[in-house]
Design a protein around this motif. Sequence first.
Motif, PDB file in Angstrom:
ATOM      1  N   GLY A  45      39.576  43.779  37.917  1.00 39.59           N
ATOM      2  CA  GLY A  45      39.566  44.061  36.524  1.00 39.59           C
ATOM      3  C   GLY A  45      41.013  43.664  35.851  1.00 39.59           C
ATOM      4  N   ALA A  78      34.485  49.839  35.743  1.00 37.67           N
ATOM      5  CA  ALA A  78      33.215  50.566  35.847  1.00 37.67           C
ATOM      6  C   ALA A  78      32.098  49.782  35.998  1.00 37.67           C
ATOM      7  N   THR A  79      31.830  48.432  35.041  1.00 38.25           N
ATOM      8  CA  THR A  79      30.706  47.652  35.161  1.00 38.25           C
ATOM      9  C   THR A  79      30.615  46.918  36.496  1.00 38.25           C
ATOM     10  N   GLN A  80      32.082  46.396  36.995  1.00 37.81           N
ATOM     11  CA  GLN A  80      32.099  45.896  38.164  1.00 37.81           C
ATOM     12  C   GLN A  80      31.324  46.824  39.277  1.00 37.81           C
ATOM     13  N   VAL A  85      36.172  50.007  31.177  1.00 39.33           N
ATOM     14  CA  VAL A  85      34.790  49.610  31.090  1.00 39.33           C
ATOM     15  C   VAL A  85      34.469  48.427  32.053  1.00 39.33           C
ATOM     16  N   ALA A  86      35.498  47.371  32.392  1.00 40.21           N
ATOM     17  CA  ALA A  86      35.266  46.315  33.282  1.00 40.21           C
ATOM     18  C   ALA A  86      35.377  46.820  34.642  1.00 40.21           C
ATOM     19  N   ASN A  96      38.420  46.267  43.236  1.00 41.99           N
ATOM     20  CA  ASN A  96      37.828  46.500  41.701  1.00 41.99           C
ATOM     21  C   ASN A  96      38.668  46.491  40.693  1.00 41.99           C
ATOM     22  N   THR A 156      41.223  41.374  32.637  1.00 40.12           N
ATOM     23  CA  THR A 156      42.171  41.932  31.576  1.00 40.12           C
ATOM     24  C   THR A 156      42.869  41.064  31.013  1.00 40.12           C
ATOM     25  N   ALA A 193      29.575  48.998  39.303  1.00 43.25           N
ATOM     26  CA  ALA A 193      28.033  49.273  39.297  1.00 43.25           C
ATOM     27  C   ALA A 193      27.069  48.045  39.457  1.00 43.25           C
ATOM     28  N   VAL A 194      27.705  46.819  39.227  1.00 43.23           N
ATOM     29  CA  VAL A 194      26.952  45.737  39.198  1.00 43.23           C
ATOM     30  C   VAL A 194      26.992  45.107  40.526  1.00 43.23           C
TER      31      VAL A 194
END
Length: 82
Positions: free
Chosen positions: A47, A25-27, A22-23, A43, A51, A29-30
């Motif tokens: 992450g 994927a969020t990075q 999730v981290a 990335n 983590t 995208a954001v």
Amino acid sequence: MKQSRLMSLVESLVNVLVGYGVAVATQMAVFPLFGLALSITENLLIGLIFTAVSIVRSCALRRAFEALRMRQSATASSTISQ
């Protein structure tokens, strides 16, 4: 019903792996929304760092709450025996 140690370990590992995914994927995208263009490797490494920090934070909080619980239990026990 109490959870076995093995299932606790499995749950923790799955939680960490899902959180990592999730981290990342969020990075991915954001970060571009803020003008940060990073490679997949960058990335993944970022992450991984987040983590690791999350695991240390979670462990420290768990131990702090356990110490608080033990202190409250000891206080309650000493109050009852008086």
